[in-house]
Design an enzyme around this catalytic site. Structure first.
Site, PDB file in Angstrom:
ATOM      1  N   ASP A   1      -1.020   5.202  -7.165  1.00 27.71           N
ATOM      2  CA  ASP A   1      -1.138   4.361  -5.926  1.00 27.71           C
ATOM      3  C   ASP A   1      -1.539   3.232  -6.514  1.00 27.71           C
ATOM      4  O   ASP A   1      -2.073   2.626  -7.313  1.00 27.71           O
ATOM      5  CB  ASP A   1      -2.699   4.780  -5.400  1.00 27.71           C
ATOM      6  CG  ASP A   1      -3.189   4.023  -4.202  1.00 27.71           C
ATOM      7  OD1 ASP A   1      -2.186   4.064  -3.302  1.00 27.71           O
ATOM      8  OD2 ASP A   1      -4.262   3.790  -4.265  1.00 27.71           O
TER       9      ASP A   1
ATOM     10  N   ASP B   1       0.756  -1.302   0.201  1.00 23.79           N
ATOM     11  CA  ASP B   1      -0.101   0.217  -0.089  1.00 23.79           C
ATOM     12  C   ASP B   1       0.777   1.391  -0.045  1.00 23.79           C
ATOM     13  O   ASP B   1       1.529   1.571   0.831  1.00 23.79           O
ATOM     14  CB  ASP B   1      -0.995   0.120   1.225  1.00 23.79           C
ATOM     15  CG  ASP B   1      -1.974   1.167   1.140  1.00 23.79           C
ATOM     16  OD1 ASP B   1      -1.907   1.936   0.170  1.00 23.79           O
ATOM     17  OD2 ASP B   1      -2.805   1.239   2.201  1.00 23.79           O
TER      18      ASP B   1
END
Length: 490
Positions: A370, A172
């Site tokens: 992301d 992440d």
């Protein structure tokens, strides 16, 4: 004989131009600089494979150990798609896609909420973020997620403790707190590995409430002089527990002591399968920052495959990387913003104001790269320009209505391959990243319905998702503030 000759001439005059026309059309399409062929049949075939994965978790663990290496300058560990670790329980590919998109919407909501909280809590008097201090009982308020399907599409193997125990963890880039489920569990979700037990480690150490790592938390509390942490996500899922330091290792070849991690005793929501989360964000508590990595990179393989790629630390950018400025938002250090100047479709630059992709003085706007978001989100004006141009250039393809958050879909069930317009990102400095068709046309069922893999967002933050990153090594050169994109480097 004369009649036969006339018949041959007639056949040639009628049918040869048609055949020649088809040949020239195919040649023109394949050589046209603003279109490219997309293998439809191959994409459909993969949807069958993902619903019956054959690779076991034990086999993946053995492969991870084999492919992990460490030397004086770089570290590399394997990355796996969720389908290689957690067997999909869905009866068909359509329901699997709905589940993925539901998780993705929760992810985007989480990132948007995280940014808005940062901007809201930002103190203009001393120009420092305002830390939230809560009582322990506040951190333990149960929250129930309505979409406990399991979050994160890509995992890697990380060692914790001494002696080291290895765990599958979600990657992440939008988080700064690395955490793992810990014994004793007051509430733990199902994971592939045994729950981590800190009592079995010689290097586990709770952090005190006045430790620098504790005061750096956005949300914390103090109980019996020990630091407690909480990380909440946009869908209502969360992790709560002790904040501690522990030895983090990559395979059996290298380790880093005293890395601050969350030891979660109460965890609920979208994390089924993984033991926890590896935070690769840009904040002070992220893993790259704590191990003082000068760079890191990853390459995401097809999410419907059982193959793997790598997460690398301290490795040089590939020589063929398309580079862009790595930008930071002074109001939120977590996110990696990129200097995007425009998008083109079919060789046409879209009419999008430059300000759409820039962070303004209040910390709003801009576009981030992301790892956890799947579908690229663009501000409505930018998305509409992209969609409308793409639709205009694909009028020869049969449309197929909408699907979940996608409003532009095609029925390609009768085709084996098809020519589609190019889509490219243009970065500051004149560099261009051309996407493969699989990065912007994705299959949503097993019948041949493909959708344009972009979506509008109501917020000001735009996001380059992992569908657009698939098959490309994405490098974050932290020392030189560059993001590199190198296609076909998995």
């Amino acid at each position: 004989m004369a009649q036969f000759s006339f018949f041959l001439v007639f056949i040639s005059l009628v049918f040869l131009p048609c055949a020649l026309s088809r040949s020239l059309s195919s040649l023109s399409s394949s050589s046209h600089p603003h279109s490219q062929f997309f293998d439809v049949a191959k994409s459909i075939e993969k949807t069958v494979q993902v619903l019956s994965p054959t690779t076991s978790s034990q086999t993946l663990q053995q492969e991870a150990l084999k492919t992990t290496h460490f030397n004086s300058s770089s570290i590399s560990v394997s990355i796996y798609p969720r389908s290689a670790l957690v067997k999909p329980h869905h009866k068909d590919y359509t329901s699997l896609t709905h589940s993925r998109l539901e998780r993705d919407s929760a992810r985007v909501k989480s990132l948007t909420m995280k940014l808005q909280l940062s901007l809201t809590n930002f103190s203009h008097s001393d120009l420092k973020p305002v830390q939230t201090m809560l009582q322990p009982e506040d951190l333990q308020t149960p929250i129930t997620s309505g979409a406990s399907q399991g979050s994160g599409e890509y995992f890697t193997r990380l060692g914790l403790g001494e002696p080291a125990k290895e765990f599958y963890m979600v990657l992440d880039t939008g988080s700064d707190i690395t955490w793992v489920q810990c014994e004793p569990c007051s509430d733990c979700y199902q994971q592939s590995d045994p729950i981590y037990n800190p009592s079995g480690s010689n290097t586990y150490s709770r952090l005190s409430c006045d430790a620098a790592q504790c005061t750096a938390l956005d949300v914390s509390a103090c109980e019996s002089q020990s630091c407690l942490y909480q990380v909440s996500y946009g869908d209502g899922s969360f992790t709560v527990g002790e904040f501690a330091t522990e030895t983090v290792s990559f395979g059996n070849s290298g380790s880093f002591p005293k890395v601050a991690i969350g030891c979660g005793h109460d965890n609920e929501g979208l994390f089924v399968g993984a033991a926890g989360l590896i935070a690769l964000g840009g904040g002070a508590l992220s893993l790259p920052t704590q191990i003082k990595a000068s760079s890191f990179s990853y390459c995401f393989v097809d999410r419907d495959s059982a193959s793997s790629s790598t997460l690398d630390f301290n490795s040089a950018l590939p020589g063929d990387s398309v580079t862009a400025p790595l930008l930071r938002n002074s109001r939120r250090s977590t996110f990696f913003y990129v200097g995007l100047t425009g998008i083109s479709v079919g060789g046409q630059m879209l009419s999008i104001p430059a300000s759409v992709f820039q962070v303004d003085g209040s910390g709003n706007g801009g576009i981030i790269v992301d790892s956890g978001t799947a579908v690229t989100r663009l501000q409505s004006s930018a998305y509409n320009a992209l969609r409308d141009t793409f639709v205009k250039l694909t009028q020869n393809l049969p449309t197929a209505g909408q699907f979940a958050l996608f409003d532009t879909c095609y029925d390609l069930s009768s085709m084996k391959r098809v020519s589609v317009p190019t889509v490219a990102f243009h970065f500051s400095g004149g560099k261009t990243l051309s996407l493969h068709p699989k990065n912007y046309l994705i299959l949503v069922d097993s019948a041949g319905k493909f959708c344009l893999a972009f979506a509008p967002t109501e917020g000001s933050l735009s996001i380059i998702g992992n569908i657009q990153q698939e098959g490309t090594r994405v490098s974050y050169d932290l020392a030189n503030n560059l993001v590199g994109f190198s296609p076909d480097k998995c």
